[in-house]
Design a protein around this motif. Sequence first.
Motif, PDB file in Angstrom:
ATOM      1  N   THR A   1      72.302  58.395  21.429  1.00 12.82           N
ATOM      2  CA  THR A   1      73.469  59.253  21.236  1.00 12.82           C
ATOM      3  C   THR A   1      74.669  58.424  20.780  1.00 12.82           C
ATOM      4  O   THR A   1      74.922  57.341  21.298  1.00 12.82           O
ATOM      5  CB  THR A   1      73.822  59.988  22.541  1.00 12.82           C
ATOM      6  OG1 THR A   1      72.682  60.714  22.991  1.00 12.82           O
ATOM      7  CG2 THR A   1      74.965  60.962  22.320  1.00 12.82           C
ATOM      8  N   VAL A   2      75.402  58.956  19.814  1.00  6.27           N
ATOM      9  CA  VAL A   2      76.553  58.250  19.249  1.00  6.27           C
ATOM     10  C   VAL A   2      77.830  59.044  19.518  1.00  6.27           C
ATOM     11  O   VAL A   2      77.867  60.255  19.337  1.00  6.27           O
ATOM     12  CB  VAL A   2      76.379  58.050  17.721  1.00  6.27           C
ATOM     13  CG1 VAL A   2      77.611  57.381  17.123  1.00  6.27           C
ATOM     14  CG2 VAL A   2      75.134  57.230  17.427  1.00  6.27           C
ATOM     15  N   TYR A   3      78.880  58.339  19.946  1.00  7.47           N
ATOM     16  CA  TYR A   3      80.206  58.929  20.134  1.00  7.47           C
ATOM     17  C   TYR A   3      81.168  58.179  19.231  1.00  7.47           C
ATOM     18  O   TYR A   3      81.249  56.952  19.285  1.00  7.47           O
ATOM     19  CB  TYR A   3      80.664  58.801  21.589  1.00  7.47           C
ATOM     20  CG  TYR A   3      79.815  59.542  22.590  1.00  7.47           C
ATOM     21  CD1 TYR A   3      80.159  60.816  23.019  1.00  7.47           C
ATOM     22  CD2 TYR A   3      78.664  58.951  23.124  1.00  7.47           C
ATOM     23  CE1 TYR A   3      79.386  61.491  23.949  1.00  7.47           C
ATOM     24  CE2 TYR A   3      77.884  59.628  24.056  1.00  7.47           C
ATOM     25  CZ  TYR A   3      78.249  60.892  24.458  1.00  7.47           C
ATOM     26  OH  TYR A   3      77.478  61.560  25.373  1.00  7.47           O
ATOM     27  N   GLN A   4      81.912  58.895  18.422  1.00  8.88           N
ATOM     28  CA  GLN A   4      82.824  58.262  17.472  1.00  8.88           C
ATOM     29  C   GLN A   4      84.280  58.647  17.744  1.00  8.88           C
ATOM     30  O   GLN A   4      84.553  59.701  18.309  1.00  8.88           O
ATOM     31  CB  GLN A   4      82.457  58.661  16.040  1.00  8.88           C
ATOM     32  CG  GLN A   4      81.152  58.068  15.546  1.00  8.88           C
ATOM     33  CD  GLN A   4      80.922  58.354  14.077  1.00  8.88           C
ATOM     34  OE1 GLN A   4      81.246  59.429  13.585  1.00  8.88           O
ATOM     35  NE2 GLN A   4      80.352  57.394  13.361  1.00  8.88           N
ATOM     36  N   GLY A   5      85.185  57.771  17.307  1.00 14.14           N
ATOM     37  CA  GLY A   5      86.609  58.064  17.376  1.00 14.14           C
ATOM     38  C   GLY A   5      87.147  58.199  18.781  1.00 14.14           C
ATOM     39  O   GLY A   5      88.079  58.971  19.032  1.00 14.14           O
ATOM     40  N   ILE A   6      86.594  57.434  19.715  1.00 15.67           N
ATOM     41  CA  ILE A   6      87.012  57.524  21.119  1.00 15.67           C
ATOM     42  C   ILE A   6      88.072  56.468  21.412  1.00 15.67           C
ATOM     43  O   ILE A   6      88.029  55.357  20.872  1.00 15.67           O
ATOM     44  CB  ILE A   6      85.798  57.313  22.044  1.00 15.67           C
ATOM     45  CG1 ILE A   6      84.706  58.325  21.739  1.00 15.67           C
ATOM     46  CG2 ILE A   6      86.195  57.422  23.513  1.00 15.67           C
ATOM     47  CD1 ILE A   6      83.432  58.066  22.487  1.00 15.67           C
ATOM     48  N   ASP A   7      89.025  56.798  22.276  1.00 14.73           N
ATOM     49  CA  ASP A   7      89.995  55.817  22.754  1.00 14.73           C
ATOM     50  C   ASP A   7      89.314  54.929  23.792  1.00 14.73           C
ATOM     51  O   ASP A   7      88.913  55.407  24.862  1.00 14.73           O
ATOM     52  CB  ASP A   7      91.202  56.505  23.378  1.00 14.73           C
ATOM     53  CG  ASP A   7      92.088  57.181  22.341  1.00 14.73           C
ATOM     54  OD1 ASP A   7      92.053  56.742  21.171  1.00 14.73           O
ATOM     55  OD2 ASP A   7      92.805  58.126  22.693  1.00 14.73           O
ATOM     56  N   LEU A   8      89.191  53.628  23.459  1.00 11.94           N
ATOM     57  CA  LEU A   8      88.442  52.709  24.310  1.00 11.94           C
ATOM     58  C   LEU A   8      89.294  51.518  24.743  1.00 11.94           C
ATOM     59  O   LEU A   8      90.226  51.109  24.051  1.00 11.94           O
ATOM     60  CB  LEU A   8      87.228  52.152  23.561  1.00 11.94           C
ATOM     61  CG  LEU A   8      86.104  53.091  23.140  1.00 11.94           C
ATOM     62  CD1 LEU A   8      85.031  52.296  22.415  1.00 11.94           C
ATOM     63  CD2 LEU A   8      85.516  53.800  24.341  1.00 11.94           C
TER      64      LEU A   8
ATOM     65  N   LYS B   1      91.929  65.160  27.584  1.00 13.18           N
ATOM     66  CA  LYS B   1      92.922  65.600  28.563  1.00 13.18           C
ATOM     67  C   LYS B   1      93.787  64.444  29.065  1.00 13.18           C
ATOM     68  O   LYS B   1      94.659  64.639  29.913  1.00 13.18           O
ATOM     69  CB  LYS B   1      92.234  66.277  29.750  1.00 13.18           C
ATOM     70  CG  LYS B   1      91.498  67.563  29.389  1.00 13.18           C
ATOM     71  CD  LYS B   1      90.847  68.162  30.622  1.00 13.18           C
ATOM     72  CE  LYS B   1      90.115  69.452  30.290  1.00 13.18           C
ATOM     73  NZ  LYS B   1      89.451  70.041  31.495  1.00 13.18           N
ATOM     74  N   GLY B   2      93.505  63.232  28.568  1.00 12.14           N
ATOM     75  CA  GLY B   2      94.284  62.081  28.983  1.00 12.14           C
ATOM     76  C   GLY B   2      93.770  61.400  30.233  1.00 12.14           C
ATOM     77  O   GLY B   2      94.414  60.480  30.751  1.00 12.14           O
TER      78      GLY B   2
END
Length: 226
Positions: free
Chosen positions: A66-73, A88-89
């Motif tokens: 599974t790939v997650y893109q554009g996440i704040d890391l 939601k912060g």
Amino acid sequence: MKTLALRFSLALLVSCLFGLQAMAQFTHTNDMEARPVHEYNTITMIGSPYLHKEWAKGTLTLKNGTVYQGIDLMYDQVKDAIVFRTQKGEVKELLEPVQEFKIGYIESNKQMERTFRSGYTGEGLSANAFLEVLADGQVSLLKRTSKKIFDRKHYSSATIDREVQASEDYYIAVGDKAVKVKKTKNSLLTAIPDKKDYLETYIKSNALNLREDRDMAKLVAYYNSL
């Protein structure tokens, strides 16, 4: 004509299936297993527990594909854990097993793109440890950065200083087998000995300083090009 129509229909079906599979890979962060984070008090801390002390955009690839893109890391190098921010912060620590993550940010007005990967075996490594990929290919050059937090109390003072200290180890990997190396010519050439003469010539002709990550990466990239 019927044969052509049948072939076209099968091709369209296969294309749709691949499209659905690709869409399924890009899921929402709410689906990820995570827990709330107890954040550090970095105001009184010397150094940072994170790779980069501000939020940066990244891509996660889980071990299930599974790939997650554009996440704040943020990458916590004390805990060797990935921290992310939901829409939601909310700040959470990722619990899902991660195969690879990429993170991009600006440092000293320069765009940085860094890749970290797990799954290697070798001296001092656990299967879930993240290593930075400095050079990739048949042979990979990897860097493992570990951080620890120390509390120091000054003599005859109630003040306690909290300091982050980092240690670095380097590895040459073939597949998932990693061998620890030092930042010296002898150590690197011992780890990849089959093209030693070519590598020695390349080091000399390009005046490589193998104490520098960049030049170590150049050497391994050249090896992979031979």
